[in-house]
Design a protein around this motif. Structure first.
Motif, short mmCIF file in Angstrom:
data_model
loop_
_atom_site.label_atom_id
_atom_site.label_comp_id
_atom_site.label_asym_id
_atom_site.label_seq_id
_atom_site.Cartn_x
_atom_site.Cartn_y
_atom_site.Cartn_z
N SER A 210 -41.87 1.00 5.66
CA SER A 210 -43.02 1.50 4.88
C SER A 210 -43.70 2.69 5.56
O SER A 210 -44.08 3.66 4.89
CB SER A 210 -44.01 0.37 4.60
OG SER A 210 -44.39 -0.21 5.81
N LEU A 211 -43.84 2.65 6.89
CA LEU A 211 -44.50 3.76 7.59
C LEU A 211 -43.65 5.03 7.51
O LEU A 211 -44.16 6.13 7.29
CB LEU A 211 -44.74 3.35 9.06
CG LEU A 211 -45.57 4.31 9.90
CD1 LEU A 211 -46.93 4.57 9.26
CD2 LEU A 211 -45.76 3.78 11.31
N LEU A 212 -42.34 4.84 7.64
CA LEU A 212 -41.43 5.98 7.55
C LEU A 212 -41.48 6.59 6.14
O LEU A 212 -41.55 7.82 5.99
CB LEU A 212 -40.01 5.51 7.89
CG LEU A 212 -38.92 6.55 8.00
CD1 LEU A 212 -39.27 7.64 9.00
CD2 LEU A 212 -37.60 5.89 8.43
N LEU A 213 -41.50 5.73 5.14
CA LEU A 213 -41.58 6.21 3.75
C LEU A 213 -42.86 7.00 3.52
O LEU A 213 -42.87 8.05 2.88
CB LEU A 213 -41.55 5.02 2.80
CG LEU A 213 -40.17 4.63 2.29
CD1 LEU A 213 -40.22 3.27 1.61
CD2 LEU A 213 -39.67 5.69 1.31
N LYS A 214 -43.96 6.47 4.06
CA LYS A 214 -45.27 7.13 3.92
C LYS A 214 -45.23 8.52 4.58
O LYS A 214 -45.67 9.51 4.00
CB LYS A 214 -46.35 6.25 4.59
CG LYS A 214 -47.75 6.83 4.57
CD LYS A 214 -48.73 5.78 5.12
CE LYS A 214 -50.10 6.37 5.38
NZ LYS A 214 -50.24 7.08 6.62
N THR A 215 -44.63 8.58 5.79
CA THR A 215 -44.56 9.86 6.51
C THR A 215 -43.70 10.86 5.74
O THR A 215 -44.05 12.04 5.62
CB THR A 215 -43.98 9.64 7.93
OG1 THR A 215 -44.70 8.57 8.54
CG2 THR A 215 -44.12 10.87 8.80
N ILE A 216 -42.58 10.39 5.19
CA ILE A 216 -41.70 11.28 4.42
C ILE A 216 -42.47 11.85 3.22
O ILE A 216 -42.41 13.05 2.94
CB ILE A 216 -40.44 10.52 3.96
CG1 ILE A 216 -39.53 10.27 5.17
CG2 ILE A 216 -39.68 11.28 2.87
CD1 ILE A 216 -38.35 9.37 4.91
N LYS A 217 -43.24 10.98 2.55
CA LYS A 217 -44.01 11.43 1.39
C LYS A 217 -45.04 12.50 1.81
O LYS A 217 -45.20 13.52 1.15
CB LYS A 217 -44.73 10.22 0.78
CG LYS A 217 -45.09 10.39 -0.65
CD LYS A 217 -45.38 9.03 -1.31
CE LYS A 217 -46.00 9.26 -2.67
NZ LYS A 217 -47.36 9.72 -2.64
N GLU A 218 -45.68 12.25 2.96
CA GLU A 218 -46.69 13.21 3.44
C GLU A 218 -46.05 14.55 3.80
O GLU A 218 -46.58 15.61 3.47
CB GLU A 218 -47.40 12.62 4.67
CG GLU A 218 -48.35 11.49 4.33
CD GLU A 218 -48.85 10.73 5.57
OE1 GLU A 218 -49.92 10.13 5.50
OE2 GLU A 218 -48.15 10.74 6.61
N ILE A 219 -44.90 14.49 4.48
CA ILE A 219 -44.22 15.75 4.85
C ILE A 219 -43.79 16.49 3.58
O ILE A 219 -43.94 17.72 3.48
CB ILE A 219 -43.00 15.49 5.78
CG1 ILE A 219 -43.42 14.78 7.06
CG2 ILE A 219 -42.31 16.81 6.13
CD1 ILE A 219 -42.25 14.40 7.98
N GLU A 220 -43.30 15.72 2.61
CA GLU A 220 -42.84 16.31 1.34
C GLU A 220 -43.98 17.04 0.64
O GLU A 220 -43.81 18.16 0.16
CB GLU A 220 -42.31 15.20 0.44
CG GLU A 220 -41.15 15.59 -0.43
CD GLU A 220 -40.27 14.38 -0.71
OE1 GLU A 220 -39.07 14.57 -0.84
OE2 GLU A 220 -40.80 13.24 -0.78
N GLU A 221 -45.15 16.40 0.63
CA GLU A 221 -46.32 17.03 -0.02
C GLU A 221 -46.69 18.33 0.69
O GLU A 221 -46.97 19.35 0.06
CB GLU A 221 -47.53 16.08 0.02
CG GLU A 221 -47.55 15.13 -1.16
CD GLU A 221 -48.55 13.99 -0.98
OE1 GLU A 221 -49.50 14.13 -0.19
OE2 GLU A 221 -48.33 12.95 -1.64
N ILE A 222 -46.68 18.28 2.02
CA ILE A 222 -47.02 19.50 2.79
C ILE A 222 -45.99 20.60 2.49
O ILE A 222 -46.36 21.75 2.25
CB ILE A 222 -47.09 19.18 4.30
CG1 ILE A 222 -48.34 18.34 4.59
CG2 ILE A 222 -47.10 20.46 5.15
CD1 ILE A 222 -48.42 17.81 5.99
N TYR A 223 -44.73 20.21 2.46
CA TYR A 223 -43.67 21.20 2.20
C TYR A 223 -43.83 21.81 0.80
O TYR A 223 -43.75 23.04 0.65
CB TYR A 223 -42.29 20.56 2.35
CG TYR A 223 -41.19 21.56 2.11
CD1 TYR A 223 -40.91 22.53 3.07
CD2 TYR A 223 -40.45 21.55 0.93
CE1 TYR A 223 -39.92 23.48 2.85
CE2 TYR A 223 -39.46 22.49 0.72
CZ TYR A 223 -39.20 23.45 1.69
OH TYR A 223 -38.23 24.39 1.46
#
Ligand SMILES: C[S@@+](CC[C@H](N)C(=O)[O-])C[C@H]1O[C@@H](n2cnc3c(N)ncnc32)[C@H](O)[C@@H]1O
Length: 227
Positions: A210-223
């Motif tokens: 879940s933490l990894l998924l959350k981080t991926i989502k955050e990086i995706e939004e920034i990108y």
């Protein structure tokens, strides 16, 4: 004038003007020789744990005819005294090695020093260590050379220790920039984290992702928001 690689050019940008520089793990001493030729720094202490890099460094100094540079043999910051330097560069080694060098130095936790780190591996680990040890990351510069991504970290001690978020470990201060190399770095990290997730999913073990998924989502939004 010595021509620096793009990676070392990025490192050179975070060195302050008119300082005494320690270059730890100097190898050929390209960085201090270049900065002395440019007149950006006043003097340099170029250190290495191995003798043969210091021979390379002596050759480079001779060929480029620079003065105000001293070569010292030793582990990390041990050949340097606290009063001798203002800026400290540790570039071209793994994060674990950089962390060990800081941990083994009794005087590095002082706000007078400007640190410039360029880890070759595990940049996330270095960001985590710096945050937890009271070093503020004030700027990061990204660059790319021969299809490899590099991040240069500018840091100084301010005594404020905190636990870095997964997002900060992944990207640090990079999202504050607006250049193509920073954008490429964000994408590179996004793809790396996605690969880690796929690996965990394929292994079908009981890992909590879940933490990894959350981080991926955050990086995706920034990108996606990146100009
Ligand atoms: C790959 S070279 C990097 C040279 C240069 N700093 C750069 O970024 O291009 C790494 C150098 O760090 C030196 N080194 C590795 N661990 C060290 C340590 N603990 N203290 C000092 N030098 C070290 C190695 O001998 C080698 O010359």
């Amino acid at each position: 004038m010595l021509k620096l690689s793009k990676r070392l050019q990025a490192v050179s940008k975070l060195v302050r003007d008119n300082v005494s520089l320690a270059d730890i793990g100097t190898d050929h001493a390209y960085l201090p020789v270049f900065l002395l030729q440019e007149g950006k720094i006043n003097r340099a202490i170029a250190c290495d744990i191995n003798e043969s890099p210091l021979k390379n460094a002596a050759g480079c100094i001779r060929e480029n005819n620079v003065s105000d540079i001293e070569l010292r043999l030793g582990d990390g910051l041990s050949p340097v005294s606290s009063h001798e330097v203002d800026d400290i560069v540790i570039a071209g080694m793994g994060a674990e090695n950089i962390i060990a060098i800081l941990d083994n130095c009794a005087w590095s936790k002082d706000k007078r020093y400007n640190f410039v780190f360029q880890p070759m591996t595990r940049t996330e680990l270095l960001r985590e260590y710096l945050c937890e040890s009271g070093y503020e990351i004030y700027k990061e510069i990204c660059t790319e050379e021969n299809s490899k991504h590099y991040c240069v970290i500018g840091a100084r001690y301010n005594g404020n220790c905190f636990k870095a978020s997964e997002l900060f470990k992944a990207l640090g201060k990079v999202p504050e920039n607006s250049d193509k190399y920073s954008k490429q770095y964000i994408l590179f990290q996004l793809n790396k984290y996605k690969r880690i997730l796929s690996g965990l999913n394929r292994a079908q073990n009981s890992h909590d992702t879940s933490l990894l998924l959350k981080t991926i989502k955050e990086i995706e939004e920034i990108y996606n928001d990146y100009s």
